[in-house]
Design an enzyme around this catalytic site. Structure first.
Site, PDB file in Angstrom:
ATOM      1  N   ARG A  74       0.921  -1.132  -0.112  1.00 48.04           N
ATOM      2  CA  ARG A  74       0.155   0.120  -0.017  1.00 48.04           C
ATOM      3  C   ARG A  74       0.781   1.254   0.000  1.00 48.04           C
ATOM      4  NH1 ARG A  74      -2.141  -3.574   3.950  1.00 48.04           N
ATOM      5  NH2 ARG A  74      -3.944  -4.294   3.365  1.00 48.04           N
ATOM      6  N   LYS A  81      -1.544  -2.862   8.015  1.00 47.02           N
ATOM      7  CA  LYS A  81      -2.997  -2.566   8.782  1.00 47.02           C
ATOM      8  C   LYS A  81      -2.911  -3.538   9.921  1.00 47.02           C
ATOM      9  CE  LYS A  81      -6.107  -1.098   4.930  1.00 47.02           C
ATOM     10  NZ  LYS A  81      -7.495  -1.244   4.393  1.00 47.02           N
ATOM     11  N   HIS A  98      -2.779   2.517  -5.490  1.00 46.57           N
ATOM     12  CA  HIS A  98      -3.688   1.210  -5.210  1.00 46.57           C
ATOM     13  C   HIS A  98      -4.018   0.393  -6.451  1.00 46.57           C
ATOM     14  CE1 HIS A  98      -5.277  -0.837  -1.706  1.00 46.57           C
ATOM     15  NE2 HIS A  98      -6.242  -1.078  -2.422  1.00 46.57           N
ATOM     16  N   ARG A 115      -1.139  -1.835  -6.833  1.00 45.91           N
ATOM     17  CA  ARG A 115      -1.255  -2.901  -6.233  1.00 45.91           C
ATOM     18  C   ARG A 115      -2.223  -3.784  -6.727  1.00 45.91           C
ATOM     19  NH1 ARG A 115      -1.230  -4.532  -0.539  1.00 45.91           N
ATOM     20  NH2 ARG A 115      -3.033  -5.084   0.397  1.00 45.91           N
ATOM     21  N   HIS A 144      -3.598  -9.291   3.368  1.00 47.19           N
ATOM     22  CA  HIS A 144      -5.138  -9.229   3.550  1.00 47.19           C
ATOM     23  C   HIS A 144      -5.241 -10.339   4.755  1.00 47.19           C
ATOM     24  CE1 HIS A 144      -6.007  -8.133  -0.905  1.00 47.19           C
ATOM     25  NE2 HIS A 144      -5.728  -7.098   0.091  1.00 47.19           N
ATOM     26  N   TYR A 163      -9.523 -10.427  -7.260  1.00 50.37           N
ATOM     27  CA  TYR A 163      -8.305 -10.634  -8.234  1.00 50.37           C
ATOM     28  C   TYR A 163      -8.376 -11.818  -8.986  1.00 50.37           C
ATOM     29  CZ  TYR A 163      -6.177  -6.967  -5.425  1.00 50.37           C
ATOM     30  OH  TYR A 163      -6.097  -5.826  -4.598  1.00 50.37           O
TER      31      TYR A 163
END
Length: 359
Positions: free
Chosen positions: A211, A235, A305, A308, A331, A340
């Site tokens: 990110r 995150k 993004h 990404r 994730h 994806y």
């Protein structure tokens, strides 16, 4: 506690004291216990303040008086005001999170939003570049005939209109002898240093799929030159190691040896990527840098993004395992990575329609 924009602050200040206290405690829980980002905390707090403001207008004087009917009427009002399905889904999620927290902490007698149904957010397929387009974008800083857009970063530009000479590379360090962070052989032109920095930024965004906030948050010590991996803090404070390739290694070595020493300033600290004034590169500035190169090349409009997304799609199309891509992207749920696979299927359909005689 920061509760967001002016409208949110005004609503927060107008709430009864018990509701204000509940909002503040909830924000503290999100930030300290659940380690949510400042952006996420602001968004959730804004939604909760909006909900409680609606509850007060509906006659609720205490948090305990909020019930499922109030939450549903709040969402219905949002829908009549034209809120998109994605916005409604996010606000419903914020209400459920707050309700569950409030019940656990005795603010609500029951988890009033546990049974709340919300519209399923429509997930549009992300824009991705072709592999050749992504390569052209990553290599753009080295090929650009004009000086980089330093005005984007608020730094003074050169008074001359003459394009700077091409960046003089001394060649990458051998794989077993990575460029030491303290090496000092800076380029003479700050524009060339910025160009080396831009190349590293683009290599990291596409080459590792991190990110933009993760890339800007990297320190020099996060680069493991020997194993060619970068340590990323994602995150929720989750740390992961992401490999990078030889082109990224060369870009990082050139930046550390020739670019970073030119821009480094007393306030640079250990930041890997620096702005034109020597501070840590800001994600907003990084987005503008990417947009500038995208526009110069005439590529489909993609953000960091989008790079990404492109990295994940190209990994899957190249045969990478979905679980491995999940780990690389950081994730927490495999469901976030599965989008994806949809991108790959859509691209397969497009190729089929274009090429097959019976399409």
């Amino acid at each position: 506690m920061t509760v967001g924009g002016r409208d949110t602050r005004a609503r927060h200040a107008a709430l009864p004291s018990a509701m204000r206290e509940a909002v503040d405690d909830f924000a503290d829980h999100l930030a300290r216990v659940r380690s949510r980002s400042a952006h996420t905390v602001r968004a959730y707090v804004a939604d909760v303040v909006s909900l409680l403001d609606h509850a007060v207008r509906a006659g609720c004087a205490e948090p305990a008086e909020v019930d499922l009917a109030v939450v549903r009427s709040w969402l219905a009002k949002q829908r009549t005001m034209g809120a998109a399905r994605t916005s409604l889904a996010r606000r419903a999620a914020a209400a459920r999170t707050f309700s569950a927290w409030a019940h656990r902490n005795g603010v609500f007698a029951t988890d009033v939003a546990a049974a709340l149904a919300s519209p399923r957010a429509h997930r549009e397929l992300p824009t991705v570049l072709r592999a050749d387009q992504a390569a052209a974008l990553v290599e753009a800083p080295a090929r650009a005939p004009q000086a980089p857009r330093r005005a984007v970063e608020g730094a003074p530009t050169s008074s001359t209109t003459t394009a700077p000479p091409p960046v003089s590379h001394t060649g990458p360090a051998p794989a077993d002898e990575p460029g030491p962070p303290g090496a000092r052989s800076p380029v003479d032109d700050a524009d060339e240093a910025v160009r080396l920095r831009d190349r590293v930024l683009l290599e990291l965004l596409y080459g590792t799929g991190v990110r933009v906030s993760e890339a800007c948050g990297l320190d020099v010590a996060d680069i493991d030159h020997g194993r060619r991996v970068v340590r990323v803090l994602g995150k929720g404070g989750r740390e992961r190691s992401v490999p990078y390739g030889v082109p990224a290694q060369r870009a990082i070595d050139d930046w550390l040896r020739h670019g970073r020493p030119t821009l480094v300033a007393p306030g640079s600290g250990d930041a890997l990527l620096l702005g034109a004034k020597g501070g840590r590169l800001n994600p907003t500035t990084a987005r503008r840098i990417v947009r500038g190169y995208v526009d110069d090349l005439g590529l489909p409009r993609v953000s960091p993004h989008g790079l990404r997304h492109s990295a994940a799609t190209h990994l899957l199309e190249g045969g990478a395992d979905l679980r491995a891509v999940q780990e690389l992207l950081g994730h927490s749920s495999l469901g976030s990575t599965q989008i994806y696979t949809h991108v790959s299927v859509e691209r397969l359909r497009a190729a089929y329609r274009q090429a097959h005689p019976r399409a």
